[in-house]
Write a protein that holds these residues in place. Structure first.
Motif, PDB file in Angstrom:
ATOM      1  N   HIS A  48       0.836  -1.201   0.000  1.00  0.00           N
ATOM      2  CA  HIS A  48       0.000   0.000   0.000  1.00  0.00           C
ATOM      3  C   HIS A  48       0.875   1.257   0.000  1.00  0.00           C
ATOM      4  O   HIS A  48       0.629   2.208  -0.750  1.00  0.00           O
ATOM      5  N   ALA A  49       1.917   1.254   0.839  1.00  0.00           N
ATOM      6  CA  ALA A  49       2.812   2.413   0.939  1.00  0.00           C
ATOM      7  C   ALA A  49       3.564   2.635  -0.381  1.00  0.00           C
ATOM      8  O   ALA A  49       3.705   3.767  -0.853  1.00  0.00           O
ATOM      9  N   LEU A  50       4.027   1.550  -0.988  1.00  0.00           N
ATOM     10  CA  LEU A  50       4.751   1.671  -2.262  1.00  0.00           C
ATOM     11  C   LEU A  50       3.823   2.167  -3.374  1.00  0.00           C
ATOM     12  O   LEU A  50       4.237   2.947  -4.233  1.00  0.00           O
ATOM     13  N   ASN A  51       2.581   1.714  -3.343  1.00  0.00           N
ATOM     14  CA  ASN A  51       1.623   2.175  -4.350  1.00  0.00           C
ATOM     15  C   ASN A  51       1.345   3.670  -4.224  1.00  0.00           C
ATOM     16  O   ASN A  51       1.086   4.348  -5.222  1.00  0.00           O
ATOM     17  N   GLN A  52       1.411   4.173  -2.997  1.00  0.00           N
ATOM     18  CA  GLN A  52       1.262   5.619  -2.802  1.00  0.00           C
ATOM     19  C   GLN A  52       2.412   6.372  -3.482  1.00  0.00           C
ATOM     20  O   GLN A  52       2.212   7.438  -4.073  1.00  0.00           O
ATOM     21  N   VAL A  53       3.613   5.795  -3.395  1.00  0.00           N
ATOM     22  CA  VAL A  53       4.777   6.397  -4.064  1.00  0.00           C
ATOM     23  C   VAL A  53       4.575   6.378  -5.573  1.00  0.00           C
ATOM     24  O   VAL A  53       4.826   7.371  -6.272  1.00  0.00           O
ATOM     25  N   VAL A  54       4.090   5.247  -6.099  1.00  0.00           N
ATOM     26  CA  VAL A  54       3.818   5.126  -7.537  1.00  0.00           C
ATOM     27  C   VAL A  54       2.833   6.208  -7.969  1.00  0.00           C
ATOM     28  O   VAL A  54       3.034   6.906  -8.973  1.00  0.00           O
ATOM     29  N   LYS A  55       1.760   6.365  -7.203  1.00  0.00           N
ATOM     30  CA  LYS A  55       0.748   7.374  -7.534  1.00  0.00           C
ATOM     31  C   LYS A  55       1.351   8.777  -7.568  1.00  0.00           C
ATOM     32  O   LYS A  55       1.153   9.532  -8.535  1.00  0.00           O
ATOM     33  N   LEU A  56       2.105   9.142  -6.530  1.00  0.00           N
ATOM     34  CA  LEU A  56       2.694  10.484  -6.465  1.00  0.00           C
ATOM     35  C   LEU A  56       3.697  10.713  -7.597  1.00  0.00           C
ATOM     36  O   LEU A  56       3.748  11.795  -8.192  1.00  0.00           O
ATOM     37  N   GLU A  57       4.484   9.684  -7.904  1.00  0.00           N
ATOM     38  CA  GLU A  57       5.468   9.796  -8.993  1.00  0.00           C
ATOM     39  C   GLU A  57       4.762   9.919 -10.351  1.00  0.00           C
ATOM     40  O   GLU A  57       5.214  10.660 -11.225  1.00  0.00           O
ATOM     41  N   CYS A  58       3.649   9.207 -10.524  1.00  0.00           N
ATOM     42  CA  CYS A  58       2.899   9.307 -11.783  1.00  0.00           C
ATOM     43  C   CYS A  58       2.266  10.691 -11.932  1.00  0.00           C
ATOM     44  O   CYS A  58       2.148  11.211 -13.046  1.00  0.00           O
ATOM     45  N   CYS A  59       1.864  11.285 -10.807  1.00  0.00           N
ATOM     46  CA  CYS A  59       1.320  12.655 -10.858  1.00  0.00           C
ATOM     47  C   CYS A  59       2.386  13.654 -11.313  1.00  0.00           C
ATOM     48  O   CYS A  59       2.056  14.716 -11.857  1.00  0.00           O
ATOM     49  N   ALA A  60       3.661  13.323 -11.071  1.00  0.00           N
ATOM     50  CA  ALA A  60       4.754  14.246 -11.409  1.00  0.00           C
ATOM     51  C   ALA A  60       5.272  14.052 -12.844  1.00  0.00           C
ATOM     52  O   ALA A  60       6.138  14.807 -13.299  1.00  0.00           O
ATOM     53  N   LEU A  61       4.744  13.049 -13.557  1.00  0.00           N
ATOM     54  CA  LEU A  61       5.244  12.769 -14.909  1.00  0.00           C
ATOM     55  C   LEU A  61       4.924  13.911 -15.868  1.00  0.00           C
ATOM     56  O   LEU A  61       3.826  14.443 -15.876  1.00  0.00           O
ATOM     57  N   MET A  62       5.913  14.266 -16.686  1.00  0.00           N
ATOM     58  CA  MET A  62       5.737  15.297 -17.719  1.00  0.00           C
ATOM     59  C   MET A  62       5.731  14.593 -19.079  1.00  0.00           C
ATOM     60  O   MET A  62       6.694  13.901 -19.417  1.00  0.00           O
ATOM     61  N   THR A  63       4.650  14.772 -19.831  1.00  0.00           N
ATOM     62  CA  THR A  63       4.533  14.066 -21.110  1.00  0.00           C
ATOM     63  C   THR A  63       5.060  14.913 -22.264  1.00  0.00           C
ATOM     64  O   THR A  63       4.990  16.142 -22.231  1.00  0.00           O
ATOM     65  N   ALA A  64       5.588  14.230 -23.271  1.00  0.00           N
ATOM     66  CA  ALA A  64       6.052  14.890 -24.499  1.00  0.00           C
ATOM     67  C   ALA A  64       5.656  14.009 -25.674  1.00  0.00           C
ATOM     68  O   ALA A  64       5.930  12.808 -25.679  1.00  0.00           O
ATOM     69  N   LEU A  65       4.973  14.595 -26.642  1.00  0.00           N
ATOM     70  CA  LEU A  65       4.509  13.828 -27.801  1.00  0.00           C
ATOM     71  C   LEU A  65       5.275  14.274 -29.037  1.00  0.00           C
ATOM     72  O   LEU A  65       5.174  15.430 -29.454  1.00  0.00           O
ATOM     73  N   HIS A  66       6.069  13.376 -29.582  1.00  0.00           N
ATOM     74  CA  HIS A  66       6.871  13.706 -30.769  1.00  0.00           C
ATOM     75  C   HIS A  66       6.987  12.455 -31.630  1.00  0.00           C
ATOM     76  O   HIS A  66       6.972  11.333 -31.120  1.00  0.00           O
ATOM     77  N   LEU A  67       7.094  12.672 -32.919  1.00  0.00           N
ATOM     78  CA  LEU A  67       7.231  11.554 -33.852  1.00  0.00           C
ATOM     79  C   LEU A  67       8.710  11.276 -34.111  1.00  0.00           C
ATOM     80  O   LEU A  67       9.398  12.084 -34.730  1.00  0.00           O
ATOM     81  N   SER A  68       9.188  10.148 -33.613  1.00  0.00           N
ATOM     82  CA  SER A  68      10.557   9.737 -33.909  1.00  0.00           C
ATOM     83  C   SER A  68      10.616   9.277 -35.362  1.00  0.00           C
ATOM     84  O   SER A  68       9.568   9.051 -35.989  1.00  0.00           O
ATOM     85  N   PRO A  69      11.809   9.117 -35.931  1.00  0.00           N
ATOM     86  CA  PRO A  69      11.886   8.615 -37.317  1.00  0.00           C
ATOM     87  C   PRO A  69      11.147   7.283 -37.494  1.00  0.00           C
ATOM     88  O   PRO A  69      10.468   7.084 -38.503  1.00  0.00           O
ATOM     89  N   LEU A  70      11.264   6.381 -36.502  1.00  0.00           N
ATOM     90  CA  LEU A  70      10.567   5.087 -36.592  1.00  0.00           C
ATOM     91  C   LEU A  70       9.046   5.301 -36.527  1.00  0.00           C
ATOM     92  O   LEU A  70       8.301   4.695 -37.307  1.00  0.00           O
ATOM     93  N   SER A  71       8.589   6.170 -35.628  1.00  0.00           N
ATOM     94  CA  SER A  71       7.154   6.466 -35.531  1.00  0.00           C
ATOM     95  C   SER A  71       6.635   7.040 -36.844  1.00  0.00           C
ATOM     96  O   SER A  71       5.551   6.673 -37.315  1.00  0.00           O
ATOM     97  N   GLU A  72       7.407   7.938 -37.436  1.00  0.00           N
ATOM     98  CA  GLU A  72       7.033   8.553 -38.716  1.00  0.00           C
ATOM     99  C   GLU A  72       6.902   7.483 -39.796  1.00  0.00           C
ATOM    100  O   GLU A  72       5.924   7.463 -40.559  1.00  0.00           O
ATOM    101  N   SER A  73       7.890   6.576 -39.851  1.00  0.00           N
ATOM    102  CA  SER A  73       7.876   5.505 -40.867  1.00  0.00           C
ATOM    103  C   SER A  73       6.674   4.589 -40.685  1.00  0.00           C
ATOM    104  O   SER A  73       6.025   4.190 -41.662  1.00  0.00           O
ATOM    105  N   ILE A  74       6.368   4.239 -39.423  1.00  0.00           N
ATOM    106  CA  ILE A  74       5.238   3.344 -39.149  1.00  0.00           C
ATOM    107  C   ILE A  74       3.917   4.040 -39.468  1.00  0.00           C
ATOM    108  O   ILE A  74       2.998   3.432 -40.030  1.00  0.00           O
ATOM    109  N   SER A  75       3.812   5.321 -39.149  1.00  0.00           N
ATOM    110  CA  SER A  75       2.582   6.072 -39.424  1.00  0.00           C
ATOM    111  C   SER A  75       2.305   6.162 -40.923  1.00  0.00           C
ATOM    112  O   SER A  75       1.148   6.221 -41.353  1.00  0.00           O
TER     113      SER A  75
END
Length: 199
Positions: free
Chosen positions: A115-142
């Motif tokens: 339970h305590a570790l899951n609280q850490v997971v939750k708090l760390e997930c709240c701190a995640l910063m997302t970035a959306l970009h197309l890598s060369p492989l993503s571009e090729s697959i798309s």
């Protein structure tokens, strides 16, 4: 709380494809080996070995895991309170989150400790910063087309078989699928399909 945060870790010899639907939970996908493909809108994002990808609640998404990919996934209930990112995208995992997830993979934890570790997971997930970009492989697959092998061979085969599965589910006959995707090689198509699609 234990059911509000769930952890799965899977490796499959088969091609895994999920239909396009709204995510019912927040999801963190971590690729330990192989390749995951995340389709958002018109683009498909390649999540390669060592990369992680965040999918917020209610995100319209479909995912594909290539054969023999090892993927860890953390699901967090939409009912959890917290400032989770509402944007999908690649994320950098902190050493603390990685260590906590490693510890949680141990089967000998008490409920209180888990339970305590899951609280850490939750708090760390709240701190995640997302970035959306197309890598060369993503571009090729798309931009991938069945007739042009513009991506690595194993990815091309995975995409061909995924397309074949889609045609098969829509009622197309094997001969037509082989003609459209495998230069008419019916035996080659059937062998690959049986090898990569779970019976």
């Amino acid at each position: 709380m234990n059911f509000a945060i769930e952890h799965t870790h899977a490796t499959s010899p088969y091609l895994q494809v999920t239909g396009r639907k709204h995510s019912l939970k927040h999801r963190l996908i971590i690729v330990e080996s192989g390749l995951a493909l995340v389709r958002l809108g018109k683009h498909e994002y390649a999540v390669e070995q060592g990369q992680a990808f965040w999918l917020p609640f209610d995100c319209l998404v479909s995912t594909t895991y290539l054969p023999n990919s090892s993927v860890k996934e953390i699901s967090l209930s939409a009912r959890l309170k917290g400032a989770f990112s509402k944007q999908a995208g690649y994320v950098e995992l902190s050493p603390l989150l990685l260590a906590t997830l490693e510890k949680l993979s141990s089967s000998s934890l008490s409920d209180e400790y888990q339970h305590a570790l899951n609280q850490v997971v939750k708090l760390e997930c709240c701190a995640l910063m997302t970035a959306l970009h197309l890598s060369p492989l993503s571009e090729s697959i798309s931009q991938w087309k069945p007739a042009v092998a513009s991506v690595p061979k194993e990815v091309h085969i995975g995409l061909l078989v995924r397309e074949a599965r889609k045609m098969k589910l829509s009622g197309k006959k094997d001969e037509l699928i082989a003609s459209a995707l495998f230069d008419g090689q019916l035996g080659q198509y059937q062998a690959l399909y049986q090898a990569l699609i779970q019976p």
